[in-house]
Scaffold this motif. Structure first.
Motif, PDB file in Angstrom:
ATOM      1  N   PRO A  34       0.816  -1.216   0.000  1.00 32.92           N
ATOM      2  CA  PRO A  34       0.000   0.000   0.000  1.00 32.92           C
ATOM      3  C   PRO A  34       0.853   1.271   0.000  1.00 32.92           C
ATOM      4  CG  PRO A  34      -0.615  -1.457   1.812  1.00 32.92           C
ATOM      5  CD  PRO A  34       0.591  -2.033   1.173  1.00 32.92           C
ATOM      6  N   LEU A  35       0.305   2.314  -0.575  1.00 34.46           N
ATOM      7  CA  LEU A  35       0.968   3.618  -0.581  1.00 34.46           C
ATOM      8  C   LEU A  35       1.001   4.184   0.825  1.00 34.46           C
ATOM      9  CD1 LEU A  35      -0.740   5.134  -3.746  1.00 34.46           C
ATOM     10  CD2 LEU A  35       1.555   4.162  -3.576  1.00 34.46           C
ATOM     11  N   GLU A  36       1.951   5.072   1.075  1.00 30.47           N
ATOM     12  CA  GLU A  36       2.108   5.680   2.397  1.00 30.47           C
ATOM     13  C   GLU A  36       0.856   6.456   2.800  1.00 30.47           C
ATOM     14  OE1 GLU A  36       3.767   6.113   5.937  1.00 30.47           O
ATOM     15  OE2 GLU A  36       4.720   4.995   4.314  1.00 30.47           O
ATOM     16  N   GLU A  37       0.203   7.120   1.833  1.00 27.46           N
ATOM     17  CA  GLU A  37      -1.019   7.869   2.137  1.00 27.46           C
ATOM     18  C   GLU A  37      -2.119   6.943   2.646  1.00 27.46           C
ATOM     19  OE1 GLU A  37       0.027   8.262  -1.535  1.00 27.46           O
ATOM     20  OE2 GLU A  37       1.617   9.324  -0.503  1.00 27.46           O
ATOM     21  N   ASP A  38      -2.245   5.761   2.019  1.00 28.65           N
ATOM     22  CA  ASP A  38      -3.257   4.792   2.457  1.00 28.65           C
ATOM     23  C   ASP A  38      -2.897   4.213   3.816  1.00 28.65           C
ATOM     24  OD1 ASP A  38      -4.568   5.235   0.050  1.00 28.65           O
ATOM     25  OD2 ASP A  38      -3.610   3.521  -0.936  1.00 28.65           O
ATOM     26  N   LEU A  39      -1.619   4.003   4.043  1.00 32.87           N
ATOM     27  CA  LEU A  39      -1.149   3.415   5.301  1.00 32.87           C
ATOM     28  C   LEU A  39      -1.357   4.370   6.477  1.00 32.87           C
ATOM     29  CD1 LEU A  39       0.127   0.826   6.309  1.00 32.87           C
ATOM     30  CD2 LEU A  39       2.352   1.840   5.929  1.00 32.87           C
ATOM     31  N   GLN A  40      -1.388   5.672   6.215  1.00 30.94           N
ATOM     32  CA  GLN A  40      -1.610   6.661   7.273  1.00 30.94           C
ATOM     33  C   GLN A  40      -2.992   6.512   7.911  1.00 30.94           C
ATOM     34  OE1 GLN A  40       0.654   8.742   8.545  1.00 30.94           O
ATOM     35  NE2 GLN A  40       2.154   7.915   7.119  1.00 30.94           N
ATOM     36  N   GLN A  41      -3.915   5.864   7.213  1.00 23.43           N
ATOM     37  CA  GLN A  41      -5.261   5.666   7.739  1.00 23.43           C
ATOM     38  C   GLN A  41      -5.305   4.602   8.842  1.00 23.43           C
ATOM     39  OE1 GLN A  41      -8.146   5.001   4.615  1.00 23.43           O
ATOM     40  NE2 GLN A  41      -6.864   6.104   3.168  1.00 23.43           N
ATOM     41  N   VAL A  42      -4.307   3.714   8.872  1.00 20.55           N
ATOM     42  CA  VAL A  42      -4.269   2.634   9.865  1.00 20.55           C
ATOM     43  C   VAL A  42      -3.699   3.203  11.166  1.00 20.55           C
ATOM     44  CG1 VAL A  42      -3.320   0.367  10.435  1.00 20.55           C
ATOM     45  CG2 VAL A  42      -3.956   0.892   8.067  1.00 20.55           C
ATOM     46  N   VAL A  43      -4.452   3.050  12.268  1.00 17.04           N
ATOM     47  CA  VAL A  43      -4.046   3.604  13.553  1.00 17.04           C
ATOM     48  C   VAL A  43      -3.631   2.464  14.485  1.00 17.04           C
ATOM     49  CG1 VAL A  43      -4.779   4.986  15.541  1.00 17.04           C
ATOM     50  CG2 VAL A  43      -5.662   5.510  13.250  1.00 17.04           C
ATOM     51  N   VAL A  44      -2.376   2.515  14.960  1.00 15.34           N
ATOM     52  CA  VAL A  44      -1.862   1.510  15.890  1.00 15.34           C
ATOM     53  C   VAL A  44      -2.641   1.607  17.200  1.00 15.34           C
ATOM     54  CG1 VAL A  44       0.169   0.759  17.193  1.00 15.34           C
ATOM     55  CG2 VAL A  44       0.435   1.563  14.839  1.00 15.34           C
ATOM     56  N   GLY A  45      -3.066   0.455  17.709  1.00 17.22           N
ATOM     57  CA  GLY A  45      -3.819   0.416  18.954  1.00 17.22           C
ATOM     58  C   GLY A  45      -5.312   0.588  18.781  1.00 17.22           C
ATOM     59  N   VAL A  46      -5.769   0.880  17.555  1.00 19.12           N
ATOM     60  CA  VAL A  46      -7.200   1.100  17.316  1.00 19.12           C
ATOM     61  C   VAL A  46      -7.743   0.119  16.281  1.00 19.12           C
ATOM     62  CG1 VAL A  46      -8.919   2.761  16.493  1.00 19.12           C
ATOM     63  CG2 VAL A  46      -7.021   3.534  17.931  1.00 19.12           C
ATOM     64  N   GLU A  53      -7.921  -4.695   6.489  1.00 16.11           N
ATOM     65  CA  GLU A  53      -8.280  -5.212   5.163  1.00 16.11           C
ATOM     66  C   GLU A  53      -9.181  -4.235   4.421  1.00 16.11           C
ATOM     67  OE1 GLU A  53      -9.816  -9.186   5.123  1.00 16.11           O
ATOM     68  OE2 GLU A  53      -8.085  -9.973   6.217  1.00 16.11           O
ATOM     69  N   ASP A  54     -10.110  -3.610   5.145  1.00 15.24           N
ATOM     70  CA  ASP A  54     -11.005  -2.640   4.508  1.00 15.24           C
ATOM     71  C   ASP A  54     -10.245  -1.395   4.050  1.00 15.24           C
ATOM     72  OD1 ASP A  54     -13.173  -4.290   4.911  1.00 15.24           O
ATOM     73  OD2 ASP A  54     -13.834  -3.276   6.747  1.00 15.24           O
ATOM     74  N   LEU A  55      -9.272  -0.949   4.843  1.00 15.37           N
ATOM     75  CA  LEU A  55      -8.557   0.291   4.540  1.00 15.37           C
ATOM     76  C   LEU A  55      -7.508   0.137   3.445  1.00 15.37           C
ATOM     77  CD1 LEU A  55      -8.041   1.665   8.152  1.00 15.37           C
ATOM     78  CD2 LEU A  55      -9.516   2.636   6.379  1.00 15.37           C
ATOM     79  N   ILE A  56      -6.691  -0.917   3.515  1.00 12.10           N
ATOM     80  CA  ILE A  56      -5.566  -1.023   2.573  1.00 12.10           C
ATOM     81  C   ILE A  56      -5.566  -2.297   1.736  1.00 12.10           C
ATOM     82  CG2 ILE A  56      -4.064   0.498   3.884  1.00 12.10           C
ATOM     83  CD1 ILE A  56      -2.648  -1.934   5.001  1.00 12.10           C
ATOM     84  N   GLY A  57      -6.513  -3.184   1.954  1.00  9.93           N
ATOM     85  CA  GLY A  57      -6.612  -4.372   1.119  1.00  9.93           C
ATOM     86  C   GLY A  57      -6.136  -5.629   1.809  1.00  9.93           C
ATOM     87  N   VAL A  58      -6.418  -6.743   1.155  1.00 11.76           N
ATOM     88  CA  VAL A  58      -6.060  -8.063   1.671  1.00 11.76           C
ATOM     89  C   VAL A  58      -4.552  -8.248   1.558  1.00 11.76           C
ATOM     90  CG1 VAL A  58      -6.430 -10.541   1.363  1.00 11.76           C
ATOM     91  CG2 VAL A  58      -8.301  -8.949   0.954  1.00 11.76           C
ATOM     92  N   PRO A  59      -3.909  -8.805   2.581  1.00  7.33           N
ATOM     93  CA  PRO A  59      -2.448  -8.958   2.536  1.00  7.33           C
ATOM     94  C   PRO A  59      -2.004 -10.029   1.555  1.00  7.33           C
ATOM     95  CG  PRO A  59      -3.322 -10.045   4.471  1.00  7.33           C
ATOM     96  CD  PRO A  59      -4.473  -9.322   3.827  1.00  7.33           C
ATOM     97  N   THR A  60      -0.738  -9.918   1.137  1.00  2.00           N
ATOM     98  CA  THR A  60      -0.143 -10.947   0.294  1.00  2.00           C
ATOM     99  C   THR A  60      -0.048 -12.248   1.070  1.00  2.00           C
ATOM    100  OG1 THR A  60       1.186  -9.220  -0.759  1.00  2.00           O
ATOM    101  CG2 THR A  60       1.870 -11.494  -1.135  1.00  2.00           C
ATOM    102  N   ILE A  61       0.401 -12.158   2.315  1.00  3.83           N
ATOM    103  CA  ILE A  61       0.559 -13.313   3.197  1.00  3.83           C
ATOM    104  C   ILE A  61       0.116 -12.902   4.588  1.00  3.83           C
ATOM    105  CG2 ILE A  61       2.204 -14.906   4.249  1.00  3.83           C
ATOM    106  CD1 ILE A  61       4.029 -14.490   1.880  1.00  3.83           C
ATOM    107  N   SER A  62      -0.530 -13.826   5.288  1.00  4.73           N
ATOM    108  CA  SER A  62      -0.820 -13.556   6.697  1.00  4.73           C
ATOM    109  C   SER A  62      -0.017 -14.540   7.529  1.00  4.73           C
ATOM    110  CB  SER A  62      -2.315 -13.682   6.985  1.00  4.73           C
ATOM    111  OG  SER A  62      -2.766 -14.982   6.717  1.00  4.73           O
TER     112      SER A  62
END
Length: 154
Positions: A34-46, A53-62
């Motif tokens: 994911p781009l840095e702008e999209d990653l900024q939406q993910v909040v650690v601890g929240v 998955e909704d914010l930046i998509g399904v991971p390549t590997i879990s």
């Protein structure tokens, strides 16, 4: 200049152009980070697994062991003529979760951060694939007894 000489020169020029174009490097990109702008939406601890998955998509590997994290992997490969493909860059985005499934850490890694870790998948090998169809077909010949044939006709 005669027509044959012109055709010969044109043919040689075409062959030379074909040979030179085969010597150019081909680049391909695999995976998604994911781009840095999209990653900024993910909040650690929240955020949770579902919200990531909704914010930046399904991971390549879990994470396989105890659902430890999500990994987004992107690599760029250069193919040049007869040489083996060369990985020129790899980026891994690792999102870790705590036991409650909430984001606990976000990290980025690249080739410059350490050893190249080959990504591979495990496949269970079956021994049946080693036997050809013809061998399986003819392997059944002679496997019958007279009792099998007599029992089938009753």
């Amino acid at each position: 200049m005669t027509g044959i000489g012109l055709k010969l020169r044109l043919g040689l020029l075409t062959v030379a152009f074909g040979v030179l174009s085969a010597c150019t490097a081909q680049y391909s990109s695999h995976g998604y980070v994911p781009l840095e702008e999209d990653l900024q939406q993910v909040v650690v601890g929240v955020d949770t697994r579902a919200s990531v998955e909704d914010l930046i998509g399904v991971p390549t590997i879990s994470g396989m062991a105890n659902e430890s994290g999500y990994y987004y992997i992107e690599s760029n490969v250069r193919n040049f003529a007869y040489r083996a493909p060369e990985e020129i860059s790899r980026e891994v985005l690792a999102i870790s979760f705590d036991s409650a499934g909430v984001v606990s850490n976000i990290e980025r890694y690249g080739l410059e951060d350490g050893m190249i870790v080959p990504i591979s998948r495990r496949v269970t090998d079956s021994s049946a694939g080693d036997i050809s169809f013809i061998r399986k077909l003819f392997g059944n010949i002679g496997g019958f007894s007279a009792e099998d044939l007599v029992g089938a006709s009753r």
